[in-house]
Design a protein around this motif. Structure first.
Motif, PDB file in Angstrom:
ATOM      1  N   GLU A  30      -2.231 -18.984 -19.411  1.00 48.35           N
ATOM      2  CA  GLU A  30      -1.897 -17.849 -20.275  1.00 48.35           C
ATOM      3  C   GLU A  30      -2.948 -16.746 -20.162  1.00 48.35           C
ATOM      4  O   GLU A  30      -2.630 -15.553 -20.206  1.00 48.35           O
ATOM      5  N   PHE A  31      -4.225 -17.145 -20.002  1.00 51.04           N
ATOM      6  CA  PHE A  31      -5.306 -16.162 -19.886  1.00 51.04           C
ATOM      7  C   PHE A  31      -5.137 -15.266 -18.654  1.00 51.04           C
ATOM      8  O   PHE A  31      -5.608 -14.128 -18.638  1.00 51.04           O
ATOM      9  N   ASP A  32      -4.487 -15.807 -17.615  1.00 45.51           N
ATOM     10  CA  ASP A  32      -4.245 -15.001 -16.409  1.00 45.51           C
ATOM     11  C   ASP A  32      -3.460 -13.740 -16.757  1.00 45.51           C
ATOM     12  O   ASP A  32      -3.614 -12.697 -16.111  1.00 45.51           O
ATOM     13  N   ALA A  33      -2.633 -13.835 -17.793  1.00 42.20           N
ATOM     14  CA  ALA A  33      -1.801 -12.698 -18.202  1.00 42.20           C
ATOM     15  C   ALA A  33      -2.452 -11.877 -19.310  1.00 42.20           C
ATOM     16  O   ALA A  33      -2.293 -10.649 -19.367  1.00 42.20           O
ATOM     17  N   THR A  34      -3.212 -12.522 -20.198  1.00 45.41           N
ATOM     18  CA  THR A  34      -3.758 -11.822 -21.374  1.00 45.41           C
ATOM     19  C   THR A  34      -5.084 -11.119 -21.101  1.00 45.41           C
ATOM     20  O   THR A  34      -5.510 -10.264 -21.884  1.00 45.41           O
ATOM     21  N   GLY A  35      -5.760 -11.514 -20.006  1.00 50.17           N
ATOM     22  CA  GLY A  35      -7.053 -10.904 -19.713  1.00 50.17           C
ATOM     23  C   GLY A  35      -8.213 -11.585 -20.407  1.00 50.17           C
ATOM     24  O   GLY A  35      -9.366 -11.163 -20.276  1.00 50.17           O
ATOM     25  N   GLU A  36      -7.935 -12.640 -21.175  1.00 46.53           N
ATOM     26  CA  GLU A  36      -9.016 -13.417 -21.791  1.00 46.53           C
ATOM     27  C   GLU A  36      -9.736 -14.213 -20.700  1.00 46.53           C
ATOM     28  O   GLU A  36      -9.165 -14.520 -19.657  1.00 46.53           O
ATOM     29  N   THR A  37     -11.002 -14.531 -20.944  1.00 49.14           N
ATOM     30  CA  THR A  37     -11.830 -15.189 -19.933  1.00 49.14           C
ATOM     31  C   THR A  37     -12.081 -16.647 -20.305  1.00 49.14           C
ATOM     32  O   THR A  37     -12.625 -16.927 -21.382  1.00 49.14           O
ATOM     33  N   PHE A  38     -11.686 -17.550 -19.431  1.00 51.06           N
ATOM     34  CA  PHE A  38     -11.961 -18.965 -19.659  1.00 51.06           C
ATOM     35  C   PHE A  38     -13.443 -19.235 -19.398  1.00 51.06           C
ATOM     36  O   PHE A  38     -13.957 -18.929 -18.324  1.00 51.06           O
ATOM     37  N   ILE A  39     -14.109 -19.811 -20.394  1.00 48.44           N
ATOM     38  CA  ILE A  39     -15.542 -20.112 -20.289  1.00 48.44           C
ATOM     39  C   ILE A  39     -15.799 -21.595 -20.057  1.00 48.44           C
ATOM     40  O   ILE A  39     -16.579 -21.990 -19.193  1.00 48.44           O
ATOM     41  N   PHE A  40     -15.083 -22.425 -20.822  1.00 45.38           N
ATOM     42  CA  PHE A  40     -15.326 -23.869 -20.756  1.00 45.38           C
ATOM     43  C   PHE A  40     -14.218 -24.562 -21.524  1.00 45.38           C
ATOM     44  O   PHE A  40     -13.725 -24.046 -22.522  1.00 45.38           O
ATOM     45  N   GLY A  41     -13.818 -25.753 -21.036  1.00 47.93           N
ATOM     46  CA  GLY A  41     -12.837 -26.557 -21.751  1.00 47.93           C
ATOM     47  C   GLY A  41     -13.262 -28.007 -21.739  1.00 47.93           C
ATOM     48  O   GLY A  41     -13.783 -28.488 -20.723  1.00 47.93           O
ATOM     49  N   TYR A  42     -13.069 -28.701 -22.870  1.00 45.16           N
ATOM     50  CA  TYR A  42     -13.444 -30.122 -22.888  1.00 45.16           C
ATOM     51  C   TYR A  42     -12.718 -30.894 -23.973  1.00 45.16           C
ATOM     52  O   TYR A  42     -12.134 -30.321 -24.891  1.00 45.16           O
ATOM     53  N   GLU A  43     -12.751 -32.201 -23.810  1.00 44.23           N
ATOM     54  CA  GLU A  43     -12.181 -33.121 -24.789  1.00 44.23           C
ATOM     55  C   GLU A  43     -13.148 -34.275 -24.980  1.00 44.23           C
ATOM     56  O   GLU A  43     -13.975 -34.569 -24.109  1.00 44.23           O
ATOM     57  N   GLU A  44     -13.040 -34.953 -26.110  1.00 46.04           N
ATOM     58  CA  GLU A  44     -13.999 -36.008 -26.451  1.00 46.04           C
ATOM     59  C   GLU A  44     -13.968 -37.182 -25.481  1.00 46.04           C
ATOM     60  O   GLU A  44     -14.945 -37.906 -25.338  1.00 46.04           O
ATOM     61  N   SER A  45     -12.852 -37.359 -24.770  1.00 47.25           N
ATOM     62  CA  SER A  45     -12.709 -38.510 -23.881  1.00 47.25           C
ATOM     63  C   SER A  45     -13.269 -38.232 -22.485  1.00 47.25           C
ATOM     64  O   SER A  45     -12.671 -38.592 -21.482  1.00 47.25           O
ATOM     65  N   TYR A  46     -14.440 -37.542 -22.463  1.00 45.89           N
ATOM     66  CA  TYR A  46     -15.236 -37.379 -21.237  1.00 45.89           C
ATOM     67  C   TYR A  46     -14.575 -36.477 -20.189  1.00 45.89           C
ATOM     68  O   TYR A  46     -14.822 -36.636 -18.998  1.00 45.89           O
ATOM     69  N   GLY A  47     -13.739 -35.554 -20.639  1.00 51.09           N
ATOM     70  CA  GLY A  47     -13.102 -34.619 -19.716  1.00 51.09           C
ATOM     71  C   GLY A  47     -13.639 -33.209 -19.896  1.00 51.09           C
ATOM     72  O   GLY A  47     -13.671 -32.692 -21.018  1.00 51.09           O
ATOM     73  N   TYR A  48     -14.072 -32.571 -18.785  1.00 46.25           N
ATOM     74  CA  TYR A  48     -14.677 -31.236 -18.838  1.00 46.25           C
ATOM     75  C   TYR A  48     -14.166 -30.386 -17.682  1.00 46.25           C
ATOM     76  O   TYR A  48     -13.914 -30.888 -16.599  1.00 46.25           O
ATOM     77  N   LEU A  49     -14.073 -29.080 -17.938  1.00 43.36           N
ATOM     78  CA  LEU A  49     -13.731 -28.135 -16.870  1.00 43.36           C
ATOM     79  C   LEU A  49     -14.601 -26.898 -17.037  1.00 43.36           C
ATOM     80  O   LEU A  49     -14.640 -26.287 -18.111  1.00 43.36           O
ATOM     81  N   ILE A  50     -15.302 -26.540 -15.974  1.00 49.04           N
ATOM     82  CA  ILE A  50     -16.221 -25.409 -16.006  1.00 49.04           C
ATOM     83  C   ILE A  50     -15.600 -24.185 -15.350  1.00 49.04           C
ATOM     84  O   ILE A  50     -15.690 -23.084 -15.861  1.00 49.04           O
ATOM     85  N   SER A  51     -14.952 -24.380 -14.222  1.00 46.42           N
ATOM     86  CA  SER A  51     -14.314 -23.281 -13.510  1.00 46.42           C
ATOM     87  C   SER A  51     -12.827 -23.550 -13.340  1.00 46.42           C
ATOM     88  O   SER A  51     -12.414 -24.677 -13.079  1.00 46.42           O
ATOM     89  N   SER A  52     -12.042 -22.485 -13.440  1.00 46.76           N
ATOM     90  CA  SER A  52     -10.581 -22.642 -13.354  1.00 46.76           C
ATOM     91  C   SER A  52     -10.076 -22.716 -11.922  1.00 46.76           C
ATOM     92  O   SER A  52      -8.882 -22.559 -11.679  1.00 46.76           O
ATOM     93  N   ILE A  53     -10.967 -22.999 -10.953  1.00 44.26           N
ATOM     94  CA  ILE A  53     -10.488 -23.307  -9.588  1.00 44.26           C
ATOM     95  C   ILE A  53      -9.579 -24.529  -9.636  1.00 44.26           C
ATOM     96  O   ILE A  53      -8.734 -24.719  -8.765  1.00 44.26           O
TER      97      ILE A  53
END
Length: 579
Positions: free
Chosen positions: A390-413
């Motif tokens: 959705e950010f691809d369309a809104t212009g918002e910038t993804f910084i970081f995403g995570y969940e408690e079950s040891y899942g993390y994403l730093i870059s949207s590659i």
């Protein structure tokens, strides 16, 4: 009504039934309970795919249930995406039993529809599959994995053309197509040799790995000069017999982390995961060998990835010199703080941090301190991936995403959790804090002192088979029909029912109801005073019901006490329902 005996007879009388499946079916003939469990329903294709025990039967993972799923997927793709046959589908697989076989079966069925399939020539982690979808521009991706489930499991996970896990609406359409396939034993397919001859099966070598590693280096917050320096950080890494070894080792090597020690016994792909009770970095026993090796080489940190390389666990030395495994919430908070403190302030203005509703509120407190907006999603990284899209369309910038079950994403590659990215960034972060004279645990203590002692916990109850499924449903129904007004001595301020999409605000005055702007899910959340909460939800991938807890107080001791009280109270309430 689904007749399991009729379904069993159909399989038993099928002359061309796979030889190994027939042998297993023969051994089950005198065990009606086992037969019923294998045939009493069709293996559920959920919101991301399907996962189950290997073996014969409609409720098992085997070549026939896989073919049926692929058949449905093929029809969905032909109906809903463009240029399907040329763009094709990319397939990756991990170290589990039948993983490569299921990958080839996927190509054989897609080939019958003239759809080209790119298949990795050897095992690869899940994040690379997500990256490969975007790299090749395919209409979909398939990952053959059961993540960290026990050895007897495997799974079939579907990704959309964005590289994210399929959305609930996409899953619903695929499920509809799967259900149109009435007989899993008669799905059309081509033989492997024929698919290769027709150039509908493309075996992938190192091309995608190399492209991914180039992007991985760009994620670093180190200057070009710092990247080229050898790092004074001792690291022990275990891939827990899974698929992440090569990419993690190469990713660390290209940033000159030259004090890397791999637990060699666990670097060997092994579908039995023979050196651990469970190949899950969330469970501390998985670090036993890494801890032993860490003591031998005096490592600063330990890294552990799960079999399909999308989850990362990290351990660091405490004040007593012993290795302490960080929780997913703790590592996520540290990574978030490191990334935000090393980011351009201009970028942060449009920055968004994504976390799930059962992930610590410490992340929100940290993001607030940097004036970065936090967005909650439902449990499951597919919802984080959907938001990034959705950010691809809104212009918002993804910084970081995570969940408690040891899942993390730093870059949207990638558009799914990525333990390779997280392992490299965690090492970089540990290197940074070591230069400041601190361990990761000391850095974490600083976050607690600044924002409050946020502590979290999770308990789960495994209830297998048909009876277990019914018990889990009865537990959720009991809490839903009579919502809690208090838990121990703590008043419930809000009740969020994600199945109805309603938030009820409780109090002395008139009760208010709000709409929860999230997709529907079978989950209940009880919000207590002072950033404390309890959430109850059935697992989407295992026969478990999970209870999550979060608290925040001014001291670690008080947070531990409060957490224990909430857990004990909920355990008693669940036990009472079952009894």
């Amino acid at each position: 009504m689904y007749n399991w005996e009729k379904s069993f007879q159909k399989w038993q009388s099928f002359q061309e039934l796979d030889h190994s499946l027939r042998q297993k079916l023969t051994t089950m003939q005198d065990d009606p309970t086992a037969l019923e469990d294998a045939f009493y329903k069709e293996l559920t294709f959920g919101t991301g795919g399907m996962r189950g025990v290997l073996g014969p039967g409609t409720n098992r993972m085997n070549i026939y249930t896989v073919r049926k799923a692929v058949n449905g997927l093929a029809n969905y793709l032909l109906e809903n995406t463009v240029n399907v046959k040329d763009r094709g589908v990319v397939v990756a697989y991990d170290s589990r039993y039948m993983s490569q076989e299921f990958a080839v079966e996927t190509a054989k069925v897609l080939g019958a529809y003239g759809i080209k399939t790119h298949v990795f020539e050897s095992l690869r982690p899940t994040p690379l599959l997500s990256f490969a979808v975007r790299y090749f521009g395919t209409v979909a991706g398939v990952m053959i994995t059961a993540s960290h489930n026990p050895p007897e499991y495997n799974g079939f996970k579907v990704y959309n053309e964005d590289g994210g896990q399929i959305t609930p609406s996409q899953a619903a359409q695929i499920i509809e197509e799967i259900q149109k396939t009435e007989d899993e034993l008669s799905v059309p397919f081509m033989e492997k040799e024929e698919v290769e001859k027709e150039e509908l099966l493309d075996w992938i070598g190192k091309e995608v790995d190399n492209a991914y590693l180039e992007q991985l280096k760009l994620i670093s917050k180190l200057s070009m000069e710092e990247q080229e320096k050898e790092k004074d950080l001792g690291i022990v890494f275990t891939p827990l017999h899974g698929a992440a070894n090569d990419l993690v080792v190469n990713g660390l090597d290209q940033l000159h982390f030259n004090q890397l020690h791999v637990v060699e016994k666990q670097a060997v792909p092994d579908p039995e995961f023979s050196t651990v009770d469970s190949p899950n970095p969330e469970e501390h026993q998985a670090f036993t060998m890494a801890i032993e090796h860490g003591k031998e080489v005096d490592a600063d940190i330990l890294l552990g990835t799960d079999p399909d390389g999308d989850r990362l666990g990290v351990a660091a030395k405490n004040s007593a010199g012993e290795y302490q495994v960080l929780t997913g919430n703790q590592l996520g908070a540290l990574l978030l703080d490191y990334l935000l403190s090393h980011s351009n302030q201009a970028v942060l203005k449009s920055g968004r941090m994504l976390k799930t509703v059962v992930t610590s509120e410490l992340g929100r407190a940290i993001a607030d301190a940097y004036q970065v907006k936090t967005i909650n999603t439902l449990t499951g990284f597919k919802y984080i991936g959907e938001k990034i899209h959705e950010f691809d369309a809104t212009g918002e910038t993804f910084i970081f995403g995570y969940e408690e079950s040891y899942g993390y994403l730093i870059s949207s590659i990638c558009r799914d959790k990525d333990a390779v990215q997280a392992a490299v960034m965690a090492s970089e972060m540990a290197h940074y804090w070591k230069q400041q004279g601190k361990t990761l645990l000391e850095a974490l203590e600083g976050l607690y002192e600044q924002h409050g002692y946020f502590l979290e916990g999770m308990s789960s109850l495994t209830l297998k088979g048909k009876a277990g499924t019914e018990k889990i449903a009865s537990i959720m129904e009991a809490f839903r029909s009579e919502p809690l007004e208090s838990i121990a001595t703590y008043q419930v301020e809000k009740v969020e029912d994600y199945l109805t999409g309603e938030r009820k605000i409780l109090g002395e005055l008139e009760e208010k109801t709000e709409t929860i702007e999230l997709p529907k899910e079978n989950m209940l959340k009880f919000i207590l005073p002072n950033d404390s909460w309890v959430t109850l939800r059935p697992s989407g991938t295992e026969p478990k019901i999970k209870c999550y807890y979060g608290v925040c107080t001014d001291s670690k001791e008080e947070s531990k006490r409060k957490l224990a009280v909430l857990k004990e109270t909920m355990d008693q309430k669940i036990a009472a329902i079952l009894n």
